[in-house]
Design an enzyme around this catalytic site. Sequence first.
Site, mmCIF file in Angstrom:
data_model
loop_
_atom_site.group_PDB
_atom_site.id
_atom_site.type_symbol
_atom_site.label_atom_id
_atom_site.label_comp_id
_atom_site.label_asym_id
_atom_site.label_seq_id
_atom_site.Cartn_x
_atom_site.Cartn_y
_atom_site.Cartn_z
ATOM 1 N N ARG A 232 0.869 -1.177 0.000
ATOM 2 C CA ARG A 232 0.000 0.000 0.000
ATOM 3 C C ARG A 232 0.905 1.226 0.000
ATOM 4 N NH1 ARG A 232 -3.892 -2.461 -1.417
ATOM 5 N NH2 ARG A 232 -5.816 -2.815 -0.276
ATOM 6 N N GLU A 261 -2.515 7.833 -4.667
ATOM 7 C CA GLU A 261 -2.891 7.326 -5.985
ATOM 8 C C GLU A 261 -4.354 7.663 -6.306
ATOM 9 O OE1 GLU A 261 -1.716 3.243 -5.044
ATOM 10 O OE2 GLU A 261 -3.805 2.628 -5.263
ATOM 11 N N HIS A 279 -0.946 0.459 -9.822
ATOM 12 C CA HIS A 279 -1.661 -0.462 -8.914
ATOM 13 C C HIS A 279 -2.322 -1.609 -9.704
ATOM 14 C CE1 HIS A 279 -3.724 -0.703 -4.726
ATOM 15 N NE2 HIS A 279 -3.464 -1.908 -5.206
HETATM 16 O O1 A2R Z 1 1.225 -10.705 11.894
HETATM 17 P P1 A2R Z 1 2.474 -11.250 11.290
HETATM 18 O O2 A2R Z 1 3.640 -11.410 12.215
HETATM 19 O O3 A2R Z 1 2.202 -12.550 10.534
HETATM 20 O O4 A2R Z 1 2.969 -10.216 10.158
HETATM 21 C C1 A2R Z 1 2.160 -9.824 9.082
HETATM 22 C C2 A2R Z 1 2.785 -8.593 8.483
HETATM 23 N N1 A2R Z 1 2.410 -7.387 9.238
HETATM 24 C C3 A2R Z 1 3.289 -6.592 9.832
HETATM 25 N N2 A2R Z 1 4.623 -6.640 9.895
HETATM 26 C C4 A2R Z 1 5.234 -5.685 10.609
HETATM 27 N N3 A2R Z 1 4.599 -4.686 11.240
HETATM 28 C C5 A2R Z 1 3.243 -4.588 11.196
HETATM 29 N N4 A2R Z 1 2.618 -3.600 11.808
HETATM 30 C C6 A2R Z 1 2.525 -5.582 10.467
HETATM 31 N N5 A2R Z 1 1.223 -5.811 10.222
HETATM 32 C C7 A2R Z 1 1.167 -6.935 9.474
HETATM 33 O O5 A2R Z 1 2.308 -8.535 7.141
HETATM 34 C C8 A2R Z 1 2.207 -10.789 7.900
HETATM 35 O O6 A2R Z 1 3.473 -11.377 7.808
HETATM 36 C C9 A2R Z 1 2.015 -9.865 6.691
HETATM 37 C C10 A2R Z 1 0.609 -9.867 6.126
HETATM 38 O O7 A2R Z 1 0.309 -11.128 5.639
HETATM 39 P P2 A2R Z 1 -1.187 -11.596 5.271
HETATM 40 O O8 A2R Z 1 -2.113 -11.161 6.332
HETATM 41 O O9 A2R Z 1 -1.103 -13.041 4.897
HETATM 42 O O10 A2R Z 1 -1.568 -10.704 4.012
HETATM 43 P P3 A2R Z 1 -1.352 -11.002 2.441
HETATM 44 O O11 A2R Z 1 -2.466 -11.797 1.917
HETATM 45 O O12 A2R Z 1 0.034 -11.480 2.218
HETATM 46 O O13 A2R Z 1 -1.499 -9.512 1.865
HETATM 47 C C11 A2R Z 1 -0.661 -8.462 2.320
HETATM 48 C C12 A2R Z 1 -1.072 -7.128 1.733
HETATM 49 C C13 A2R Z 1 -2.564 -6.792 1.743
HETATM 50 O O14 A2R Z 1 -3.025 -6.394 2.997
HETATM 51 C C14 A2R Z 1 -2.637 -5.671 0.733
HETATM 52 O O15 A2R Z 1 -2.381 -4.443 1.328
HETATM 53 C C15 A2R Z 1 -1.513 -6.004 -0.221
HETATM 54 O O16 A2R Z 1 -0.774 -7.079 0.381
HETATM 55 O O17 A2R Z 1 -2.049 -6.444 -1.439
#
Ligand code: A2R
Length: 318
Positions: A232, A261, A279
């Site tokens: 993002r 964007e 995007h």
């Molecule tokens: O909660 P964790 O330890 O699994 O870490 C998640 C990480 N994450 C963060 N890392 C550091 N600081 C933060 N504040 C934080 N918040 C979240 O991002 C996890 O490793 C990763 C997100 O993975 P998923 O929930 O499986 O999301 P996905 O499907 O990989 O998509 C990621 C993003 C979407 O939210 C859209 O913004 C974009 O890709 O298309």
Amino acid sequence: MTKVKLLQIGDITDRMRDALTPRFEIDVLFDQDDRAGFLRDHGADYPAILTNGHWGVPEDVAAATPNLKVVSSYGVGYDAIDADDYAARGILVAHTPDVLNDEVANTFVMLWLAVSRELIPSDRHARSGEWETGGNYPLTRSVMNRRVGILGLGRIGQTIADRCAAFDAEIHYHSRSPKDVPYTYHDSAEACAAAVEVLVAITPGGPSTQHMVNADVLRALGPDGLFFNVARGSVVDEEALVKALQDGTIAGAGLDVFEAEPKIPDALKDMDNVVLTPHVASGTHETRQAMGDLVVENLTQWLEEGSVRTPVPECRDL
Ligand code: A2R
């Protein structure tokens, strides 16, 4: 059969509309000339909203829909939807995880190769005739055997790591907690950046990751470092990124998302060491169809069973 009223925010495909119209009466928010009046008079009629990651549920819509039961969003990122509030009120929020992992990971690979091998300037050299008059294009940097840092080792981050194996990369990562993976964990984005040559952001957006990639992180990445963002726009301090690219703090960048964007800072458009895409990380016919089908499935399942197939984590216990 009485159709259920569905408020549509943003565009949907014909395939989605065709699948939904037998069961839902769809009204399109952006077709309303008097948005405030429409929401005031009809907001309470909607138990269901169909939206996407970009628009989410805007505040005026959220405030005007007291009888909402379900939100089905097209996209995996849902930072524009107040999922905590909806979960607390028993309202289901669904998104489209997993079906776009491959495409987003492929977009990162495309940008990485394009920046490292200077695809855009090299194409210009070929088609402008400069090859004939000015000679061969200079040598570029290989993507092989690099140290790659992944900010956010989730579904897409892991798929990116899998892709990187094809380039014999050494994987580093930063996420909120360490995972059971054979990669090197760093407890901050800055530490991760300092350890690698290629850094890619693929965390969710929202307050907890706002400007996670800032001037300090870019300095840690260093003058040979490349930065990529397929997450993002909010994850990166864009002003700091522009400055880092201008003064050689980092070597180059590939960006699919931007803070404001579809507006992109003019400074980025002028840089040869930057590749920009609008995007489009999940933007193929195949993947968008799979996302659309999942949006429809979530709404249909809610109608039939009162549940959704892919709730956001906040709503998993509802
Ligand atoms: O909660 P964790 O330890 O699994 O870490 C998640 C990480 N994450 C963060 N890392 C550091 N600081 C933060 N504040 C934080 N918040 C979240 O991002 C996890 O490793 C990763 C997100 O993975 P998923 O929930 O499986 O999301 P996905 O499907 O990989 O998509 C990621 C993003 C979407 O939210 C859209 O913004 C974009 O890709 O298309």
